[in-house]
Design a protein around this motif. Sequence first.
Motif, PDB file in Angstrom:
ATOM      1  N   ASN A  75     -14.616  -7.231   1.318  1.00  0.00           N
ATOM      2  CA  ASN A  75     -14.685  -6.241   2.395  1.00  0.00           C
ATOM      3  C   ASN A  75     -13.995  -6.787   3.642  1.00  0.00           C
ATOM      4  O   ASN A  75     -13.566  -7.945   3.672  1.00  0.00           O
ATOM      5  CB  ASN A  75     -16.142  -5.853   2.695  1.00  0.00           C
ATOM      6  N   ASP A 131      -6.883  -2.874  -6.898  1.00  0.00           N
ATOM      7  CA  ASP A 131      -7.138  -1.570  -6.297  1.00  0.00           C
ATOM      8  C   ASP A 131      -6.454  -1.527  -4.925  1.00  0.00           C
ATOM      9  O   ASP A 131      -6.465  -2.504  -4.190  1.00  0.00           O
ATOM     10  CB  ASP A 131      -8.655  -1.404  -6.153  1.00  0.00           C
ATOM     11  N   GLN A 132      -5.860  -0.404  -4.574  1.00  0.00           N
ATOM     12  CA  GLN A 132      -5.132  -0.282  -3.304  1.00  0.00           C
ATOM     13  C   GLN A 132      -6.024  -0.566  -2.097  1.00  0.00           C
ATOM     14  O   GLN A 132      -5.556  -1.094  -1.102  1.00  0.00           O
ATOM     15  CB  GLN A 132      -4.510   1.115  -3.176  1.00  0.00           C
ATOM     16  N   LYS A 133      -7.321  -0.218  -2.177  1.00  0.00           N
ATOM     17  CA  LYS A 133      -8.238  -0.494  -1.060  1.00  0.00           C
ATOM     18  C   LYS A 133      -8.384  -1.995  -0.842  1.00  0.00           C
ATOM     19  O   LYS A 133      -8.531  -2.448   0.287  1.00  0.00           O
ATOM     20  CB  LYS A 133      -9.608   0.124  -1.319  1.00  0.00           C
ATOM     21  N   ASN A 145      -5.772  -4.440   1.353  1.00  0.00           N
ATOM     22  CA  ASN A 145      -5.952  -4.680   2.786  1.00  0.00           C
ATOM     23  C   ASN A 145      -6.764  -5.939   3.076  1.00  0.00           C
ATOM     24  O   ASN A 145      -6.748  -6.431   4.196  1.00  0.00           O
ATOM     25  CB  ASN A 145      -6.628  -3.480   3.451  1.00  0.00           C
TER      26      ASN A 145
END
Length: 188
Positions: A121, A96-98, A101
């Motif tokens: 997270n 997932d692009q999130k 990071n």
Amino acid sequence: MFSEETERIKKIRSKYRQPSVDIIMKLQLKKMTKGKMFIQVMKNGKIAHTFIKLNQDLKAVVSGPNLRGPFKTILSISNIGSITKDPQQIKTKKLDQKLINFLFIINDKQTKPLHTFVAQNEKQFANWSDGFRYLIGKPIEESITQNAIDELIDVDTEIELFDSPKIPPVLPPPPIDLNFKVKTTEFL
């Protein structure tokens, strides 16, 4: 007067910098010895869910399918050269692009990628990437970790300033007379 106080604060802050770094990082290393689930990106681009933790002696990383194990040593801390976070190095479309990071790469001393993990997270990402950096003697890079260190330095500085008033506070001059009190009550 103000510059003297500023210099004093700078000295106090610099005095507490390294002890604060050590305290925050020891807390993060303790979390790392308990372990966390990560997404591991394999060299072929496939992903797997892996539980990793730091050994109690802080010299190796072990992994297993879950927090109960069985665990095997996947990496010696002495073999780590750097921790990078360049998602362009990874060839997988399954993330997932999130989550991109929160990706960090553990490299060997020749900057060859050894393992790639994706944290759940931002806090987990900061704890683990800066935890590995601390263990190999590299500077802390993540703002979450740096903010925690700065907060601890601020508290220590305030306590020292409160406990040792070497510079007396500047008090305003007393009023010339106390007639102002009488004058204000005349209009009521």
